[in-house]
Design a protein around this motif. Sequence first.
Motif, PDB file in Angstrom:
ATOM      1  N   ARG A  13       0.844  -1.233  -0.140  1.00 31.89           N
ATOM      2  CA  ARG A  13       0.140   0.033   0.268  1.00 31.89           C
ATOM      3  C   ARG A  13       0.688   1.231  -0.046  1.00 31.89           C
ATOM      4  O   ARG A  13       0.539   2.338  -0.379  1.00 31.89           O
ATOM      5  N   ASP A  14       2.124   1.181   0.590  1.00 28.93           N
ATOM      6  CA  ASP A  14       3.011   2.209   0.512  1.00 28.93           C
ATOM      7  C   ASP A  14       3.910   2.670  -0.578  1.00 28.93           C
ATOM      8  O   ASP A  14       4.583   3.497  -0.716  1.00 28.93           O
ATOM      9  N   LYS A  15       3.668   1.850  -1.761  1.00 25.48           N
ATOM     10  CA  LYS A  15       4.489   2.295  -2.833  1.00 25.48           C
ATOM     11  C   LYS A  15       3.980   3.413  -3.546  1.00 25.48           C
ATOM     12  O   LYS A  15       2.929   3.746  -3.739  1.00 25.48           O
ATOM     13  N   PRO A  16       4.925   4.197  -3.919  1.00 29.18           N
ATOM     14  CA  PRO A  16       4.631   5.617  -4.473  1.00 29.18           C
ATOM     15  C   PRO A  16       4.161   5.153  -5.887  1.00 29.18           C
ATOM     16  O   PRO A  16       4.128   4.142  -6.567  1.00 29.18           O
ATOM     17  N   LYS A  17       3.193   6.332  -6.294  1.00 33.52           N
ATOM     18  CA  LYS A  17       2.660   6.085  -7.705  1.00 33.52           C
ATOM     19  C   LYS A  17       3.577   5.959  -8.646  1.00 33.52           C
ATOM     20  O   LYS A  17       3.184   5.396  -9.800  1.00 33.52           O
ATOM     21  N   ASP A  18       4.251   6.545  -8.673  1.00 34.62           N
ATOM     22  CA  ASP A  18       5.640   6.690  -9.758  1.00 34.62           C
ATOM     23  C   ASP A  18       6.849   6.363  -9.118  1.00 34.62           C
ATOM     24  O   ASP A  18       7.439   6.792  -8.063  1.00 34.62           O
ATOM     25  N   CYS A  19       7.792   5.625  -9.863  1.00 31.99           N
ATOM     26  CA  CYS A  19       9.142   5.203  -9.551  1.00 31.99           C
ATOM     27  C   CYS A  19      10.023   6.386  -8.905  1.00 31.99           C
ATOM     28  O   CYS A  19      10.948   6.127  -8.365  1.00 31.99           O
ATOM     29  N   ARG A  20       9.623   7.415  -9.634  1.00 29.52           N
ATOM     30  CA  ARG A  20      10.574   8.663  -9.443  1.00 29.52           C
ATOM     31  C   ARG A  20      10.488   9.092  -8.095  1.00 29.52           C
ATOM     32  O   ARG A  20      11.383   9.802  -7.628  1.00 29.52           O
ATOM     33  N   LEU A  24      14.702   4.309  -3.640  1.00 32.54           N
ATOM     34  CA  LEU A  24      15.450   3.678  -4.283  1.00 32.54           C
ATOM     35  C   LEU A  24      15.920   4.329  -5.723  1.00 32.54           C
ATOM     36  O   LEU A  24      16.589   3.857  -6.227  1.00 32.54           O
ATOM     37  N   TRP A  25      15.191   5.319  -6.122  1.00 33.02           N
ATOM     38  CA  TRP A  25      15.368   5.861  -7.486  1.00 33.02           C
ATOM     39  C   TRP A  25      16.467   6.687  -7.339  1.00 33.02           C
ATOM     40  O   TRP A  25      16.559   7.769  -6.559  1.00 33.02           O
ATOM     41  N   GLU A  26      17.693   6.553  -8.281  1.00 31.43           N
ATOM     42  CA  GLU A  26      18.681   7.505  -8.547  1.00 31.43           C
ATOM     43  C   GLU A  26      18.493   8.456  -9.397  1.00 31.43           C
ATOM     44  O   GLU A  26      19.329   9.383  -9.367  1.00 31.43           O
ATOM     45  N   GLY A  27      17.651   8.262 -10.520  1.00 29.95           N
ATOM     46  CA  GLY A  27      17.251   9.336 -11.413  1.00 29.95           C
ATOM     47  C   GLY A  27      18.261   9.150 -12.473  1.00 29.95           C
ATOM     48  O   GLY A  27      19.272   8.424 -12.748  1.00 29.95           O
ATOM     49  N   GLY A  28      18.150  10.257 -13.514  1.00 29.72           N
ATOM     50  CA  GLY A  28      19.197  10.166 -14.574  1.00 29.72           C
ATOM     51  C   GLY A  28      19.245   9.009 -15.312  1.00 29.72           C
ATOM     52  O   GLY A  28      18.405   8.302 -15.420  1.00 29.72           O
ATOM     53  N   GLY A  35      16.969  -2.527 -10.129  1.00 33.32           N
ATOM     54  CA  GLY A  35      16.991  -3.119 -11.545  1.00 33.32           C
ATOM     55  C   GLY A  35      15.482  -2.947 -11.845  1.00 33.32           C
ATOM     56  O   GLY A  35      15.039  -3.882 -13.084  1.00 33.32           O
ATOM     57  N   GLY A  36      14.594  -2.117 -11.640  1.00 30.98           N
ATOM     58  CA  GLY A  36      13.409  -1.875 -12.246  1.00 30.98           C
ATOM     59  C   GLY A  36      12.160  -2.488 -11.611  1.00 30.98           C
ATOM     60  O   GLY A  36      12.408  -3.124 -10.526  1.00 30.98           O
ATOM     61  N   ILE A  37      11.250  -2.512 -12.358  1.00 31.12           N
ATOM     62  CA  ILE A  37       9.727  -2.917 -11.686  1.00 31.12           C
ATOM     63  C   ILE A  37       9.814  -4.396 -11.293  1.00 31.12           C
ATOM     64  O   ILE A  37       9.069  -4.756 -10.525  1.00 31.12           O
ATOM     65  N   ASN A  39      11.947  -6.431  -9.990  1.00 31.67           N
ATOM     66  CA  ASN A  39      12.708  -6.619  -8.824  1.00 31.67           C
ATOM     67  C   ASN A  39      12.120  -5.354  -7.701  1.00 31.67           C
ATOM     68  O   ASN A  39      12.881  -5.206  -6.825  1.00 31.67           O
ATOM     69  N   CYS A  40      11.047  -4.908  -7.846  1.00 35.01           N
ATOM     70  CA  CYS A  40      10.729  -3.819  -7.031  1.00 35.01           C
ATOM     71  C   CYS A  40      10.506  -4.311  -5.567  1.00 35.01           C
ATOM     72  O   CYS A  40      10.030  -5.383  -5.427  1.00 35.01           O
ATOM     73  N   VAL A  41      10.900  -3.730  -4.666  1.00 35.13           N
ATOM     74  CA  VAL A  41      10.783  -4.019  -3.252  1.00 35.13           C
ATOM     75  C   VAL A  41       9.470  -3.788  -2.764  1.00 35.13           C
ATOM     76  O   VAL A  41       8.987  -4.437  -1.827  1.00 35.13           O
ATOM     77  N   TYR A  42       8.465  -3.199  -3.529  1.00 34.30           N
ATOM     78  CA  TYR A  42       7.165  -3.049  -3.008  1.00 34.30           C
ATOM     79  C   TYR A  42       6.106  -4.326  -3.314  1.00 34.30           C
ATOM     80  O   TYR A  42       5.049  -4.223  -3.117  1.00 34.30           O
TER      81      TYR A  42
END
Length: 85
Positions: A13-20, A24-28, A35-37, A39-42
Amino acid sequence: MSDAADVPVQYARDKPKDCRYCFLWEGGKVGCQVGGIRNCVYIIRQEQIVNDKCYQCPYSKGAPCIGWCTADAIADIRQKRTSRG
């Protein structure tokens, strides 16, 4: 034969609506640290769902967790009422 891709994915439930907006988002060019959706920790694994105490609880639907188990609180109140006589 069933493939892992056929299983619907459920997220916490606490997953952000967007990975940004994830911690864990590094950006750029780096993006996600894990490693992406896929392997998402959520992601909630199926065995976590079945073993979860709140899996079929009616109080866990439609609202985020409030920090205590409502079903346990109601059961405790009922037990105290019946023990008083």
